[in-house]
Design a protein around this motif. Structure first.
Motif, short mmCIF file in Angstrom:
data_model
loop_
_atom_site.label_atom_id
_atom_site.label_comp_id
_atom_site.label_asym_id
_atom_site.label_seq_id
_atom_site.Cartn_x
_atom_site.Cartn_y
_atom_site.Cartn_z
N GLU A 191 0.83 -1.20 0.00
CA GLU A 191 0.00 0.00 0.00
C GLU A 191 0.87 1.27 0.00
O GLU A 191 0.54 2.25 -0.68
N SER A 217 2.31 1.56 -3.62
CA SER A 217 1.27 1.90 -4.59
C SER A 217 0.82 3.35 -4.42
O SER A 217 0.62 4.07 -5.41
N ALA A 265 -1.23 1.76 -10.00
CA ALA A 265 -1.07 1.57 -8.55
C ALA A 265 -1.96 0.44 -8.04
O ALA A 265 -1.53 -0.37 -7.21
N GLY A 320 -0.62 -3.52 -6.74
CA GLY A 320 -0.88 -3.89 -5.35
C GLY A 320 -1.99 -4.90 -5.16
O GLY A 320 -2.15 -5.44 -4.06
N GLY A 345 -4.83 -3.63 -3.34
CA GLY A 345 -4.68 -2.39 -4.10
C GLY A 345 -5.67 -1.32 -3.71
O GLY A 345 -6.29 -0.71 -4.57
N VAL A 403 -5.04 1.73 -2.00
CA VAL A 403 -4.40 3.01 -2.37
C VAL A 403 -5.23 4.22 -1.90
O VAL A 403 -5.10 5.31 -2.46
#
Length: 251
Positions: free
Chosen positions: A26, A29, A72, A76, A82, A84
């Motif tokens: 995290e 990303s 991103a 992830g 993912g 983010v």
């Protein structure tokens, strides 16, 4: 109970290797996303000598954030999901898809990732100002709050529909693209009014590095309300109350 697995989590989860790897994912990303998104704004300011925002600049910001988030989320997804975005993590929590302790770990990683990205941008650009989010002229606090709630609702609802829903089917393969698209589209809709954050981490890093906190609370309250509502509604209506997947039609 409609919400399946809301849980605080066990204390040892905060130091479990898998949780720490997810938090690192995290962090990386979010760093990638904020560096691209905020960097595009700084590049525009440099090219225009800090001129007024133009329609072309708004389109450039939408593309940079949409492309950056697509990447991103993609890098992830297999490690942390993912997220983010603290609002996405909060939406996942209220829907019972992540524990509170892991969620807090994600939040810390996301805020650190954004801050480091902004510090790197400030250094790499020769100490140029990192622009913080703020309200445009004539935009009130209530206007901006509604923008952030609605835009983040759309974002987190998209995350649930394409990445969380167990019946997502082949949609899971395009989840990062759909998530990037909705962020880019929302920036085109709301960017001229309040910057269209939809992400407390994206707002936090620039605010901290530039030490600009005017109306900063909007960029936390709005996304958390919107993300929480999306998580509750999708989980309550479409996941916990099992829905049947519509049959596909061959054309």
């Amino acid at each position: 109970m409609p919400i399946r697995n809301i849980a605080v989590g066990r204390p040892e989860e905060a130091t479990h290797p898998d949780a720490l790897k997810a938090a690192l994912a995290e962090f990386i990303s979010t760093l990638i996303f904020v560096f691209a998104g905020s960097g595009s704004g700084m590049a525009f300011n440099k090219l225009t000598d800090n001129g007024a925002t133009t329609p072309a600049g708004l389109v450039a910001a939408a593309l940079a954030h949409g492309f950056g988030l697509f990447v991103a989320v993609s890098v992830g997804a297999n490690i942390s999901g993912g997220h983010v975005n603290p609002a996405v993590t909060f939406g996942a929590f209220v829907g019972g898809n992540i524990t509170l302790l892991r969620g807090i770990l994600y939040w810390i990683a996301q805020l650190l990732g954004s801050t480091v990205a902004c510090l790197l941008l400030k250094f790499a650009t020769g100490d140029l100002a990192v622009p913080a989010f703020g309200l445009s002229s004539g935009v009130g606090v209530s206007n901006a709050l509604v923008f952030e709630i609605v835009m983040t609702f759309g974002l987190v609802y998209t995350v649930y529909a394409t990445a969380v829903d167990p019946k997502r089917g082949s949609l899971g393969t395009i989840a990062p693209l759909a998530i990037g698209f909705i962020v880019g589209a929302n920036i085109l809709a709301g960017g001229a009014f309040d910057g269209a954050s939809m992400n407390p981490a994206v707002s936090f890093g620039p605010a901290l590095v530039s030490w600009t906190w005017d109306n900063h609370w909007i960029y936390w309250v709005g996304p958390l309300i919107g993300g929480g509502l999306a998580g509750l509604i999708y989980e309550f209506i479409f996941i916990s109350n099992t829905h049947e997947q519509l049959p596909t039609t061959d054309y």
